[in-house]
Design an enzyme around this catalytic site. Sequence first.
Site, PDB file in Angstrom:
ATOM      1  N   LYS A   1     -39.287  -0.678 -57.336  1.00 43.94           N
ATOM      2  CA  LYS A   1     -38.465   0.207 -58.203  1.00 43.94           C
ATOM      3  C   LYS A   1     -38.103   1.317 -57.448  1.00 43.94           C
ATOM      4  O   LYS A   1     -39.197   2.008 -56.905  1.00 43.94           O
ATOM      5  CB  LYS A   1     -39.073   0.404 -59.679  1.00 43.94           C
ATOM      6  CG  LYS A   1     -38.231   1.431 -60.414  1.00 43.94           C
ATOM      7  CD  LYS A   1     -38.646   1.310 -61.827  1.00 43.94           C
ATOM      8  CE  LYS A   1     -40.117   1.809 -62.290  1.00 43.94           C
ATOM      9  NZ  LYS A   1     -40.438   1.695 -63.452  1.00 43.94           N
TER      10      LYS A   1
ATOM     11  N   LYS B   1     -58.735   3.514 -60.968  1.00 45.58           N
ATOM     12  CA  LYS B   1     -58.696   3.560 -62.682  1.00 45.58           C
ATOM     13  C   LYS B   1     -59.751   2.691 -63.014  1.00 45.58           C
ATOM     14  O   LYS B   1     -59.882   1.425 -62.570  1.00 45.58           O
ATOM     15  CB  LYS B   1     -57.670   3.265 -63.283  1.00 45.58           C
ATOM     16  CG  LYS B   1     -56.483   4.350 -62.927  1.00 45.58           C
ATOM     17  CD  LYS B   1     -55.121   3.891 -63.517  1.00 45.58           C
ATOM     18  CE  LYS B   1     -55.104   3.785 -65.149  1.00 45.58           C
ATOM     19  NZ  LYS B   1     -53.991   3.334 -65.870  1.00 45.58           N
TER      20      LYS B   1
ATOM     21  N   ALA C   1     -26.770  16.799 -31.622  1.00 45.72           N
ATOM     22  CA  ALA C   1     -27.653  18.078 -31.997  1.00 45.72           C
ATOM     23  C   ALA C   1     -26.908  18.937 -33.115  1.00 45.72           C
ATOM     24  O   ALA C   1     -27.774  19.698 -33.513  1.00 45.72           O
ATOM     25  CB  ALA C   1     -27.711  18.528 -30.499  1.00 45.72           C
ATOM     26  N   SER C   2     -25.810  18.906 -33.325  1.00 38.61           N
ATOM     27  CA  SER C   2     -25.166  19.982 -34.334  1.00 38.61           C
ATOM     28  C   SER C   2     -25.046  19.358 -35.796  1.00 38.61           C
ATOM     29  O   SER C   2     -24.640  20.005 -36.489  1.00 38.61           O
ATOM     30  CB  SER C   2     -23.687  20.183 -33.858  1.00 38.61           C
ATOM     31  OG  SER C   2     -22.955  18.862 -33.731  1.00 38.61           O
TER      32      SER C   2
ATOM     33  N   HIS D   1     -37.697   1.436 -46.348  1.00 37.47           N
ATOM     34  CA  HIS D   1     -38.747   2.040 -46.691  1.00 37.47           C
ATOM     35  C   HIS D   1     -39.902   1.521 -47.481  1.00 37.47           C
ATOM     36  O   HIS D   1     -41.233   1.136 -46.769  1.00 37.47           O
ATOM     37  CB  HIS D   1     -38.653   3.519 -47.285  1.00 37.47           C
ATOM     38  CG  HIS D   1     -37.579   4.236 -46.542  1.00 37.47           C
ATOM     39  ND1 HIS D   1     -37.496   4.503 -45.402  1.00 37.47           N
ATOM     40  CD2 HIS D   1     -36.739   5.496 -47.021  1.00 37.47           C
ATOM     41  CE1 HIS D   1     -36.713   5.254 -45.034  1.00 37.47           C
ATOM     42  NE2 HIS D   1     -36.133   5.744 -45.832  1.00 37.47           N
TER      43      HIS D   1
ATOM     44  N   ARG E   1     -36.347   7.415 -67.374  1.00 39.01           N
ATOM     45  CA  ARG E   1     -37.220   6.463 -66.653  1.00 39.01           C
ATOM     46  C   ARG E   1     -36.338   5.502 -66.029  1.00 39.01           C
ATOM     47  O   ARG E   1     -36.818   4.403 -65.335  1.00 39.01           O
ATOM     48  CB  ARG E   1     -38.510   5.912 -67.417  1.00 39.01           C
ATOM     49  CG  ARG E   1     -39.285   6.763 -67.851  1.00 39.01           C
ATOM     50  CD  ARG E   1     -40.736   6.554 -68.350  1.00 39.01           C
ATOM     51  NE  ARG E   1     -40.602   5.311 -69.147  1.00 39.01           N
ATOM     52  CZ  ARG E   1     -40.767   5.393 -70.411  1.00 39.01           C
ATOM     53  NH1 ARG E   1     -40.940   6.332 -70.923  1.00 39.01           N
ATOM     54  NH2 ARG E   1     -40.918   4.261 -71.230  1.00 39.01           N
TER      55      ARG E   1
ATOM     56  N   LYS F   1     -45.473   8.662 -42.794  1.00 37.73           N
ATOM     57  CA  LYS F   1     -46.350   9.316 -43.764  1.00 37.73           C
ATOM     58  C   LYS F   1     -47.535   9.023 -43.710  1.00 37.73           C
ATOM     59  O   LYS F   1     -48.234   8.099 -43.630  1.00 37.73           O
ATOM     60  CB  LYS F   1     -45.700   9.155 -45.117  1.00 37.73           C
ATOM     61  CG  LYS F   1     -44.203   9.585 -45.272  1.00 37.73           C
ATOM     62  CD  LYS F   1     -43.638   9.341 -46.679  1.00 37.73           C
ATOM     63  CE  LYS F   1     -42.283  10.044 -46.904  1.00 37.73           C
ATOM     64  NZ  LYS F   1     -42.296  11.524 -46.750  1.00 37.73           N
TER      65      LYS F   1
ATOM     66  N   LYS G   1     -30.957  19.090 -37.235  1.00 40.74           N
ATOM     67  CA  LYS G   1     -31.296  20.438 -37.461  1.00 40.74           C
ATOM     68  C   LYS G   1     -32.495  20.445 -38.694  1.00 40.74           C
ATOM     69  O   LYS G   1     -33.240  21.589 -38.555  1.00 40.74           O
ATOM     70  CB  LYS G   1     -30.138  21.251 -38.186  1.00 40.74           C
ATOM     71  CG  LYS G   1     -28.907  21.589 -37.240  1.00 40.74           C
ATOM     72  CD  LYS G   1     -27.763  22.447 -37.785  1.00 40.74           C
ATOM     73  CE  LYS G   1     -26.954  21.677 -38.591  1.00 40.74           C
ATOM     74  NZ  LYS G   1     -25.709  22.398 -39.033  1.00 40.74           N
TER      75      LYS G   1
ATOM     76  N   TYR H   1     -40.689   6.728 -43.199  1.00 40.08           N
ATOM     77  CA  TYR H   1     -41.779   6.342 -44.140  1.00 40.08           C
ATOM     78  C   TYR H   1     -43.168   5.801 -43.589  1.00 40.08           C
ATOM     79  O   TYR H   1     -44.086   6.194 -44.189  1.00 40.08           O
ATOM     80  CB  TYR H   1     -41.361   5.547 -45.176  1.00 40.08           C
ATOM     81  CG  TYR H   1     -41.263   5.901 -46.691  1.00 40.08           C
ATOM     82  CD1 TYR H   1     -40.483   6.976 -47.041  1.00 40.08           C
ATOM     83  CD2 TYR H   1     -42.132   5.354 -47.454  1.00 40.08           C
ATOM     84  CE1 TYR H   1     -40.632   7.346 -48.277  1.00 40.08           C
ATOM     85  CE2 TYR H   1     -42.186   5.830 -48.765  1.00 40.08           C
ATOM     86  CZ  TYR H   1     -41.314   6.815 -49.190  1.00 40.08           C
ATOM     87  OH  TYR H   1     -41.436   7.200 -50.385  1.00 40.08           O
TER      88      TYR H   1
END
Length: 597
Positions: free
Chosen positions: A426, A474, A107-108, A336, A560, A278, A113, A275
Amino acid sequence: AGRRGARGARDERLRRAGRGGAARVLRLRPVLRMEMGDVVAALESPAQAQAPAQAQREVQDAAAPIKAMNEQVMHVAGESDVSLMDSMHKRRASARKEPVSIVVLGASGDLAKKKTFPALFSLYYHDLLPENFQIVGFARRKMSDDEFRELILGTLKCRVIDGERCGRKMDEFLPKCVYFAGSYDSAEAFDGLSRSLGAFESQFEVSNRMFYFAVPPSVFQAAATSIHNAARAPRGWTRVVVEKPFGRDLASYAELQRSLSSIMSEDEIYRIDHYLGKELVQNLMTLRFANAVFEPLWNKHYIESVQIVFKEPFGVEGRAGYFNDIGIVRDIMQNHLLQVLALIGMEVPVSLHSEDIRNEKVKLLRAIKPLRLEDFVLGQYKGKDSKSPGYLDDDGVPANSRTPTFAACAFTINNRRWDGVPFLMKAGKALDERKAEIRIVFKPTPGDIFAVPGSVRHNELVIRVQPDEAIYLKIVSKVPGLTSRLEDARLNLFYREAWEESMDIPDAYERLILDVVHGEKSLFIRDDELQIAWQIFDGALASMEADTAPRPDPYSYGSRGPVEAERLAYKRGVKWSEEADVSQGRVVDVTSEMRTV
């Protein structure tokens, strides 16, 4: 004797399978003169328990083991299991009357937190926790209840409505938070913790307990053993939530899993991957399976490549001690992004129950060819100036460290849907922007009569996970006016513009913690799923860390990444879609739809 032993084991499995509610695990093997589906149906049938003894023996004999190597595990959802798409009202109504004690171990620490306590407060603020609950912080550090409340107060916030109501909610929430100091391997400390929880629980007929492990994996076993021996819920469920890393390779995960499974059942263990909480990741199955337009195109005949990209514009910044032992592959890709890949590539599940969803994810992961070092491009960022130091300049990083801060890899999925389609992934730190997105790149139109320029030949479905959640397609379109010029255009769904609720999208931890309270496991990782995930990466990780392995390619802070990543895609007959946009001089501001050419 062997037949009688197998029959006794089958009787026990049959008895377990007949229980309602919790997910059931049926161990089946190929049989003669009976299809496996018939065996499953027979074992699941409620009438089976009342069938004549001879009929039961026939079913058991038909499903008896033939060869140990052929054994398969089939996870079957119970009829009363919570469904992923059950309404929040239905879930809350079913869980609201049952009190719960939420114990946060560690918890600390920073995780508790920064993530755990803010998520718990937000759930309380939105009236999503049970009517009666208590939150107990547990750690080695000595502090009073008031000191503990002061510790977490600075991390609490209201996402949308601040001011008087927010302050009032904090004043109501903090008295429900208490602290208990003790060692994770101390049965005496956990016995005292259990008595403290019992003082609150004694006024209710049911006492449920959730233990959130915001601690390193090195103390998982000790803490789980202490809970099992001294702090299980006496009149309700006990659930433990564990955070990654789940080991650092296949062997260490197997040892961790053995230690936990000897103490807790799989139903009690919730392996959290934030993840999966989300909003856009949760929407992947809905997008795929609730829209008839996509399923006919979602295969090797129409899709040229699938690209999953994760970028951060900053370096390790103080996390070097942790990151140097883990690296970008373990930190981001093996968990993830692999979970995202599984949701994109899996088949439609039988239902939205957690076991049916996770069964399909496991099937997809089993079809992935294990990665080799040749499937990767690795990089390590170098400094640009005093404000952008290199990885090796960070305190705590050894001067000869070969830990990658960038990785690109290509997956091969050996099944009928995806055969020949490269899945590119990537992830990197100190890159040119903050972004996490999925790009489904479609093949060019055959027999093109428009002579579409190569720069816009590919339709793409882009799913922006962060920042500014969005889904856009697109397409090729004629430019308005007296011209026949063709350009790419976008059909956009921006969350913050489409729904008022998008102004209050909950943090991933809020959704996941709420699912633990409700007993909904769709967004949590199953033991066999994690084992296969490690099998995919284990060989490549060993090669990366061998003494003879080459050093990661250097790349500049804010770039990149290594140019070799583009060659990785080129070798598979495709190119990174985001790089193609940049190389054509076309910059699209997705948020404001301002476009410059």
